[in-house]
Design an enzyme around this catalytic site. Structure first.
Site, mmCIF file in Angstrom:
data_model
loop_
_atom_site.group_PDB
_atom_site.id
_atom_site.type_symbol
_atom_site.label_atom_id
_atom_site.label_comp_id
_atom_site.label_asym_id
_atom_site.label_seq_id
_atom_site.Cartn_x
_atom_site.Cartn_y
_atom_site.Cartn_z
ATOM 1 N N CYS A 9 6.442 0.163 2.508
ATOM 2 C CA CYS A 9 6.266 1.615 2.441
ATOM 3 C C CYS A 9 5.487 2.031 3.690
ATOM 4 O O CYS A 9 5.477 1.311 4.681
ATOM 5 C CB CYS A 9 5.590 2.056 1.141
ATOM 6 N N ASN A 12 1.169 0.686 2.938
ATOM 7 C CA ASN A 12 0.991 -0.545 2.172
ATOM 8 C C ASN A 12 -0.228 -0.481 1.249
ATOM 9 O O ASN A 12 -0.936 -1.456 1.062
ATOM 10 C CB ASN A 12 0.925 -1.765 3.096
ATOM 11 N N CYS A 14 0.119 1.993 -1.707
ATOM 12 C CA CYS A 14 0.576 2.620 -2.953
ATOM 13 C C CYS A 14 1.873 2.001 -3.467
ATOM 14 O O CYS A 14 1.867 1.169 -4.357
ATOM 15 C CB CYS A 14 0.787 4.127 -2.776
ATOM 16 N N ARG A 15 2.983 2.431 -2.881
ATOM 17 C CA ARG A 15 4.301 2.050 -3.401
ATOM 18 C C ARG A 15 4.643 0.578 -3.195
ATOM 19 O O ARG A 15 5.086 -0.101 -4.137
ATOM 20 C CB ARG A 15 5.385 2.926 -2.765
ATOM 21 N N ASP A 127 6.246 9.359 -2.535
ATOM 22 C CA ASP A 127 4.900 8.906 -2.195
ATOM 23 C C ASP A 127 3.897 9.599 -3.118
ATOM 24 O O ASP A 127 3.750 10.818 -3.076
ATOM 25 C CB ASP A 127 4.596 9.244 -0.740
#
Length: 163
Positions: A9, A12, A14-15, A127
């Protein structure tokens, strides 16, 4: 031979760490943990060395997943050792394909939600960073839904190598 998957993402935190944690759990549940290596990275290095966003950790741990993580930036040299590079949205997909040193490396890049038949044409995982906890919960739901199809694809590739 180890099969390697990297989720990517933006930062690096969250998702992609969420996808990494969920998919690592699916791999272990399926008995492939000795054959499949799972990690994650960001297209940018803004958060290198940081842990995952506390909201990511909270949602992961509330659902029984591991929240431990250290952010890092994706490097083009990694393509040679990776089997799949899983982008969390179209922006990451395009950035990763531009970074790929060869057409074969570019072909390793896939969108996570392309493994979820219920996703239809909406293949981006939004996001959650600038929103509330509901965005992180929604992110987890999308990651979990796509992980089953991704696991089936990886299992098929791994079994094809062993056969």
């Amino acid at each position: 031979m180890t099969y390697r998957v990297c989720f990517v993402c933006t930062g690096n935190i969250c998702r992609s760490p969420m996808a990494e944690s969920v998919f690592r759990a699916r791999v272990a549940e399926d008995g492939l943990d000795g054959l499949v290596e799972v990690d994650s990275a960001g297209t940018g290095g803004w958060h290198e060395g940081d842990g995952a966003d506390p909201r990511t950790v909270s949602v992961l741990e509330a659902h029984g997943y591991d929240g431990a993580h250290t952010a890092r930036q994706f490097q083009p040299s990694w393509f040679s050792r990776l089997d799949l590079v899983i982008a969390l949205d179209h922006g990451h997909f395009k950035a990763l394909r531009r970074l790929a040193p060869t057409p074969q490396d570019a072909a390793k890049v896939r969108l996570l939600r392309s493994y979820d038949p219920s996703a239809g044409d909406d293949l981006d995982v939004p996001d959650p960073y600038y929103g509330g906890m509901d965005g992180f919960e929604e992110c987890l739901e999308m990651v979990e839904a796509a992980s089953e199809g991704l696991l089936a694809a990886v299992r098929e590739d791994v079994e094809g190598r062993v056969a």
